[in-house]
Scaffold this motif. Sequence first.
Motif, PDB file in Angstrom:
ATOM      1  N   ASP A 102       0.914  -1.137   0.000  1.00 32.98           N
ATOM      2  CA  ASP A 102       0.004  -0.117  -0.062  1.00 32.98           C
ATOM      3  C   ASP A 102       0.837   1.209   0.027  1.00 32.98           C
ATOM      4  N   PRO A 103       0.824   1.910  -0.984  1.00 27.91           N
ATOM      5  CA  PRO A 103       2.044   2.926  -1.084  1.00 27.91           C
ATOM      6  C   PRO A 103       1.724   4.084  -0.074  1.00 27.91           C
ATOM      7  N   GLN A 104       0.645   4.182   0.862  1.00 25.58           N
ATOM      8  CA  GLN A 104       0.501   4.999   1.743  1.00 25.58           C
ATOM      9  C   GLN A 104       1.128   4.575   2.963  1.00 25.58           C
ATOM     10  N   LEU A 105       1.491   3.210   3.292  1.00 22.98           N
ATOM     11  CA  LEU A 105       2.077   2.765   4.428  1.00 22.98           C
ATOM     12  C   LEU A 105       3.265   2.267   3.990  1.00 22.98           C
ATOM     13  N   ARG A 106       4.091   1.972   5.443  1.00 19.72           N
ATOM     14  CA  ARG A 106       5.527   1.518   5.559  1.00 19.72           C
ATOM     15  C   ARG A 106       5.539   0.533   6.400  1.00 19.72           C
ATOM     16  N   ALA A 107       6.602  -0.406   6.522  1.00 16.22           N
ATOM     17  CA  ALA A 107       6.858  -1.434   7.545  1.00 16.22           C
ATOM     18  C   ALA A 107       8.093  -0.950   8.260  1.00 16.22           C
ATOM     19  N   VAL A 108       8.061  -0.786   9.520  1.00 13.07           N
ATOM     20  CA  VAL A 108       8.793  -0.130  10.569  1.00 13.07           C
ATOM     21  C   VAL A 108       9.543  -1.138  11.443  1.00 13.07           C
ATOM     22  N   THR A 109      10.698  -1.288  11.392  1.00 12.93           N
ATOM     23  CA  THR A 109      11.329  -2.260  12.628  1.00 12.93           C
ATOM     24  C   THR A 109      12.009  -1.452  13.858  1.00 12.93           C
ATOM     25  N   LEU A 110      11.305  -1.717  14.812  1.00 11.32           N
ATOM     26  CA  LEU A 110      12.060  -1.283  16.041  1.00 11.32           C
ATOM     27  C   LEU A 110      13.441  -2.142  16.419  1.00 11.32           C
ATOM     28  N   SER A 111      14.307  -1.469  16.611  1.00 11.49           N
ATOM     29  CA  SER A 111      15.701  -2.338  17.048  1.00 11.49           C
ATOM     30  C   SER A 111      15.774  -2.414  18.458  1.00 11.49           C
ATOM     31  N   PHE A 112      15.839  -3.853  18.878  1.00 10.89           N
ATOM     32  CA  PHE A 112      16.217  -4.270  20.120  1.00 10.89           C
ATOM     33  C   PHE A 112      17.691  -4.579  20.331  1.00 10.89           C
ATOM     34  N   LYS A 113      18.490  -4.128  19.879  1.00 13.58           N
ATOM     35  CA  LYS A 113      20.144  -4.048  19.980  1.00 13.58           C
ATOM     36  C   LYS A 113      20.625  -3.014  20.326  1.00 13.58           C
ATOM     37  N   ARG A 114      21.075  -2.895  21.661  1.00 12.89           N
ATOM     38  CA  ARG A 114      21.691  -1.978  22.475  1.00 12.89           C
ATOM     39  C   ARG A 114      22.625  -2.269  23.494  1.00 12.89           C
ATOM     40  N   ILE A 115      23.655  -1.280  23.817  1.00  5.79           N
ATOM     41  CA  ILE A 115      24.617  -1.673  24.913  1.00  5.79           C
ATOM     42  C   ILE A 115      23.816  -1.908  26.253  1.00  5.79           C
TER      43      ILE A 115
ATOM     44  N   LEU B 127       8.917  -5.758  14.198  1.00  7.59           N
ATOM     45  CA  LEU B 127       8.378  -4.932  13.030  1.00  7.59           C
ATOM     46  C   LEU B 127       6.854  -4.418  13.313  1.00  7.59           C
ATOM     47  N   LEU B 128       6.625  -3.085  12.755  1.00  8.13           N
ATOM     48  CA  LEU B 128       5.242  -2.570  12.821  1.00  8.13           C
ATOM     49  C   LEU B 128       4.896  -2.779  11.330  1.00  8.13           C
ATOM     50  N   PRO B 129       3.772  -3.623  10.918  1.00  7.64           N
ATOM     51  CA  PRO B 129       3.526  -3.508   9.675  1.00  7.64           C
ATOM     52  C   PRO B 129       2.691  -2.692   8.888  1.00  7.64           C
ATOM     53  N   TRP B 130       1.889  -1.798   9.886  1.00  6.37           N
ATOM     54  CA  TRP B 130       0.579  -0.935   9.157  1.00  6.37           C
ATOM     55  C   TRP B 130       0.888   0.536   9.689  1.00  6.37           C
ATOM     56  N   VAL B 131       2.272   0.849   9.117  1.00  2.41           N
ATOM     57  CA  VAL B 131       2.237   2.501   9.591  1.00  2.41           C
ATOM     58  C   VAL B 131       2.014   3.338   8.690  1.00  2.41           C
ATOM     59  N   HIS B 132       1.262   4.518   8.738  1.00  6.00           N
ATOM     60  CA  HIS B 132       0.718   5.477   7.575  1.00  6.00           C
ATOM     61  C   HIS B 132       2.322   6.118   7.368  1.00  6.00           C
ATOM     62  N   ALA B 133       2.661   6.346   6.116  1.00  2.00           N
ATOM     63  CA  ALA B 133       4.027   7.156   5.967  1.00  2.00           C
ATOM     64  C   ALA B 133       3.748   8.513   6.504  1.00  2.00           C
ATOM     65  N   ASP B 134       2.975   9.196   6.831  1.00  2.00           N
ATOM     66  CA  ASP B 134       2.712  10.643   7.430  1.00  2.00           C
ATOM     67  C   ASP B 134       2.946  10.609   8.754  1.00  2.00           C
ATOM     68  N   ASP B 135       2.796   9.261   9.302  1.00  2.00           N
ATOM     69  CA  ASP B 135       2.934   9.133  10.893  1.00  2.00           C
ATOM     70  C   ASP B 135       4.642   8.850  11.108  1.00  2.00           C
ATOM     71  N   LEU B 136       5.529   8.695  10.368  1.00  2.00           N
ATOM     72  CA  LEU B 136       6.727   8.303  10.366  1.00  2.00           C
ATOM     73  C   LEU B 136       7.503   9.344  11.218  1.00  2.00           C
ATOM     74  N   PRO B 137       7.472  10.618  11.045  1.00  2.00           N
ATOM     75  CA  PRO B 137       8.156  11.463  12.181  1.00  2.00           C
ATOM     76  C   PRO B 137       7.794  11.411  13.578  1.00  2.00           C
ATOM     77  N   ALA B 138       6.425  11.210  13.648  1.00  2.00           N
ATOM     78  CA  ALA B 138       5.922  10.978  15.076  1.00  2.00           C
ATOM     79  C   ALA B 138       6.393   9.763  15.648  1.00  2.00           C
ATOM     80  N   LEU B 139       6.433   8.397  14.862  1.00  2.00           N
ATOM     81  CA  LEU B 139       6.916   7.460  15.132  1.00  2.00           C
ATOM     82  C   LEU B 139       8.467   7.414  15.589  1.00  2.00           C
ATOM     83  N   TRP B 140       9.042   8.085  14.744  1.00  2.00           N
ATOM     84  CA  TRP B 140      10.514   8.251  14.925  1.00  2.00           C
ATOM     85  C   TRP B 140      10.747   8.703  16.485  1.00  2.00           C
ATOM     86  N   GLN B 141       9.888   9.809  16.601  1.00  2.00           N
ATOM     87  CA  GLN B 141      10.232  10.464  17.963  1.00  2.00           C
ATOM     88  C   GLN B 141       9.640   9.451  19.113  1.00  2.00           C
ATOM     89  N   ALA B 142       8.447   8.992  18.976  1.00  2.00           N
ATOM     90  CA  ALA B 142       8.031   8.067  20.236  1.00  2.00           C
ATOM     91  C   ALA B 142       8.936   6.748  20.317  1.00  2.00           C
TER      92      ALA B 142
END
Length: 603
Positions: free
Chosen positions: A368-381, A417-432
């Motif tokens: 869906d061109p309006q959506l994106r799949a976003v991976t949350l990384s669980f790799k940290r020191i 992975l979050l499979p149903w993220v609206h592209a316009d929500d990417l900045p807000a998701l990034w911050q959260a």
Amino acid sequence: MYQYTEFDRQFVRQRAAQYRDQLERNLAGQLGDDEFRPLRLQNGWYIQRYAPMLRIAVPYGEIASRQLRVLAKIAREYDQPSAALFGQAQATQDALGAVPVPGGGEVRSRLKSGYGHITTRLNVQFNWIPLARSADVMDLLASVDMHGIQTSGNTIRNIATDARAGIAVDEIADPRPFCEILRQWSTLHPEFVFLPRKFKISVNGAKEDRAAIGWYDVGLQLLRDDAGELGFKVLVGGGMGRTPIIGTVVREFLPWQQVLNYLEAVIRVYNRYGRRDNAWKARIKILVKAEGQRYMDQVEEEFRQIVETDGGAHTITQAEFDRVAVNFAPPVLARREFKGEDAILRTAAQADPEYARWLARNVKPHRDPQLRAVTLSFKRIGQAPGDATGDQLELAADLADRFSAGEARTTHEQNLLLPWVHADDLPALWQAARKAGLARPNIGLLTDMIACPGGDFCSLANARSLPIAEAIMQRYQDLDEIHDIGEIDLHMSGCINSCGHHHSGHIGILGVDKDGQEWYQVTLGGADGSDLSGPAQPGKVVGPSFSAAEVPEVIEAVLETYRELRRSVDGRQETFLATLRRVGLEPFKAAANAARNPEQQVA
């Protein structure tokens, strides 16, 4: 997502009640430990090095926010070692000693409680739940349609697939309905409850193999024939462990309706002839390697008999497929005016450069061109790869509810992975996600490593993997550096059972035992079958074993050799794997062996 029916829920709740009765009789001395052992294993309860380990099934990786919240509750309230167990574990680690990191002090694997662990097979594990409280955990899981059934034992295990199943732009067909049909067919299958050894199936529905099907007992690749009909390419006999083998293609095209009948033939022949006298030779890969065409002929004859003589009882009808597939319709999302890709890129250009990197590494296209799949990384020191605290699981559930229709996916790489993220929500998701500590832009890079729990928890392990992961993580914290190194798969296992999939790593690390001491083999050139890696293949050992202290130095030497030898191709740097294949193993082997400490060499 698949929605449990009332039958499904009743089955899981009855299983939990049955387990509670078994546990209470065991604790009261009315059911011996030997009798109780197979019963608890059938529900995912192992006894590991220090405490019980629970493996929870996450079929084909799909998990709802309400399920994540229950896992968070388990992490906070149940995953707690007793003082005696914790003291015993700490004493053992003190005796083994810390891992010295040249130029960087010491790194010690931390004894962690209150964590879930995302596995390479898409499940979730806990390592410190007291057995006396295990029935309460079973009830909690059943309340959100979860369980540990067939996460252990010589039976058909969790069905795996691509984390982007149903949303990938290169998808031929959605594999999830078939995964669910396979799950229902294989659960408590009366004929396949006591196979010669555990049995694992992976299904891929995309052009790119992101499900590593060549490494499974059975790998199924969806494809269409010249007439456009849907079916499967069938691979049998893949596996890692002591003898890494890539699966053999036994059917180039199998009509999708016949997949259960064909699997019945594949597993029935294995059940009949598989080795039961030697656990190391009991997997189907050994039978296929030993018998070759004779095995395939037996499968074809068994399949013919199932279909022609017995009537093909497990032929999938269109009505049955539709009954299951309706559960995998896209969620109903509020439609909105789409600002488009340009707005996202402008935001990236004006914001923290790390955000632009996050868009490039953690965000993937969607059908869906309006959506994106976003991976949350669980790799940290300070946190083992794939570990998730109770708070992180709760935060991930919040992010799934807010940005992804209440759904997440566990991934082979031990992330979410979050499979149903609206592209316009990417900045807000990034911050959260950044505030939650889950937005490190390292997906597919060196620090997005895979590691099993190793000797810190597992009674089968020969060596600890978590201190090595921590040492490498600490050494490569500079984002500019890991982005310059580029795409690379680093996988490590604490023993030959290969739970960390070291065989398929571009760089693999394997813990081995030498005279009661922890040592590590390093392999190079492994591949899982994806477009980046190319055809699945095991890596090659670069030399004698290395001490724990030497491993970070060896990895650094290998990577520096790559940076010296790589070429620029069409304005882009050649990948590690491409360079390795072009120049061969020898320069890397020489660099790795030159990094060894002469005083610590072993034969």
